[in-house]
Design a protein around this motif. Structure first.
Motif, short mmCIF file in Angstrom:
data_model
loop_
_atom_site.label_atom_id
_atom_site.label_comp_id
_atom_site.label_asym_id
_atom_site.label_seq_id
_atom_site.Cartn_x
_atom_site.Cartn_y
_atom_site.Cartn_z
N GLU A 1 30.76 41.45 16.70
CA GLU A 1 31.79 41.65 15.69
C GLU A 1 33.14 41.48 16.37
OE1 GLU A 1 33.86 45.26 13.12
OE2 GLU A 1 31.91 45.60 14.05
N LEU A 2 33.94 40.56 15.87
CA LEU A 2 35.26 40.31 16.45
C LEU A 2 36.17 41.51 16.20
CD1 LEU A 2 37.12 38.25 17.88
CD2 LEU A 2 37.84 37.49 15.59
N LEU A 3 36.69 42.07 17.28
CA LEU A 3 37.61 43.20 17.20
C LEU A 3 39.06 42.76 17.34
CD1 LEU A 3 35.72 45.79 19.45
CD2 LEU A 3 35.72 45.64 16.94
N ASP A 4 39.28 41.73 18.18
CA ASP A 4 40.64 41.30 18.44
C ASP A 4 40.61 39.92 19.08
OD1 ASP A 4 43.41 41.47 18.49
OD2 ASP A 4 43.49 42.75 20.27
N GLU A 5 41.71 39.22 18.99
CA GLU A 5 41.88 37.95 19.69
C GLU A 5 43.35 37.77 19.99
OE1 GLU A 5 43.61 35.39 17.88
OE2 GLU A 5 43.26 35.99 15.84
N ARG A 6 43.59 37.01 21.04
CA ARG A 6 44.98 36.76 21.43
C ARG A 6 45.07 35.36 22.01
NH1 ARG A 6 48.94 40.00 25.58
NH2 ARG A 6 50.53 38.38 25.63
N ARG A 7 46.11 34.66 21.63
CA ARG A 7 46.39 33.32 22.15
C ARG A 7 47.50 33.43 23.18
NH1 ARG A 7 46.43 29.71 16.65
NH2 ARG A 7 44.42 30.48 15.90
N PHE A 8 47.39 32.61 24.22
CA PHE A 8 48.40 32.59 25.28
C PHE A 8 49.09 31.23 25.30
CE2 PHE A 8 45.27 35.73 26.44
CZ PHE A 8 46.05 36.80 26.81
N THR A 9 50.26 31.22 25.90
CA THR A 9 51.10 30.02 25.94
C THR A 9 50.36 28.80 26.46
OG1 THR A 9 53.01 31.45 26.32
CG2 THR A 9 53.30 29.11 26.79
N GLY A 10 49.57 28.94 27.49
CA GLY A 10 48.89 27.80 28.11
C GLY A 10 47.63 27.35 27.39
N GLY A 11 47.29 27.97 26.26
CA GLY A 11 46.10 27.56 25.51
C GLY A 11 44.88 28.43 25.74
#
Length: 185
Positions: free
Chosen positions: A165-175
């Protein structure tokens, strides 16, 4: 009671090392490294197989770590945690706060999780596969690097179905993308 967390840096096609055993493509930049540091602050004990321990023990005396705040921070986090290494070939540890066990015992780990007031982290996909099979892993944290390596060691265990179950996600500048899942038992 603590949680058992499997964390890994992986290629977007799901490998922790490529077919030649290299993970030079996985080195996090400062932004990703600082994020990982924040995730690791809650870990009181690292569970490693021999190979992962041999990779990680560099943090005990990481040359030049003090010159870079992010790496100095991670080195301190790593040194301040307990480590348990599961190995049939290693007889003693070369770092403080480290014990060696001849084999992974799911019941002992279950007891350790229940009695811990901090989280535990299991490192390395081979050892983690045993913990997944025993139903011990509570969370999965994958740091997906924007590279496809085409083969190697898979981050998640082959032949085991995991409901996440997806709790969180985060994208970063470099992909790079951080994915945080709860394991559904």
């Amino acid at each position: 009671m603590g949680r058992l967390i499997f964390a890994a840096i992986t290629s977007v096609d799901g490998y922790t090392v490529d077919a030649s055993g290299s993970f030079d493509w996985a080195a996090p930049d400062a932004e990703v490294h600082a994020f990982v540091n924040d995730l690791e602050r809650g870990v009181g004990t690292y569970l490693y197989g021999r190979r992962m321990y041999e990779t990680m023990r560099v943090w005990q005396d990481f040359p030049g770590a003090e010159d870079h705040p992010v790496t100095a921070d991670y080195a301190a986090i790593w040194r301040n945690a307990d480590k348990i290494v599961y190995s049939s070939t290693l007889t003693e540890a070369s770092t403080p706060r480290t014990s060696v066990q001849p084999r992974f015992d799911a019941d002992e780990v279950r007891s350790l999780i229940r009695s811990s007031d901090r989280d535990l982290s299991i490192g390395g996909p081979t050892l983690a596969a045993a913990a997944f099979a025993a139903g011990l892993v509570d969370e999965v944290r994958l740091i997906a690097v924007p590279v496809s390596v085409g083969g190697g060691t898979p981050a998640l265990p082959a032949g085991q179905r995991l409901q996440l179950e997806l709790l969180d996600e985060r994208r970063f500048t470099g992909g790079t993308i951080a994915l945080h899942y709860a394991v559904q038992h």
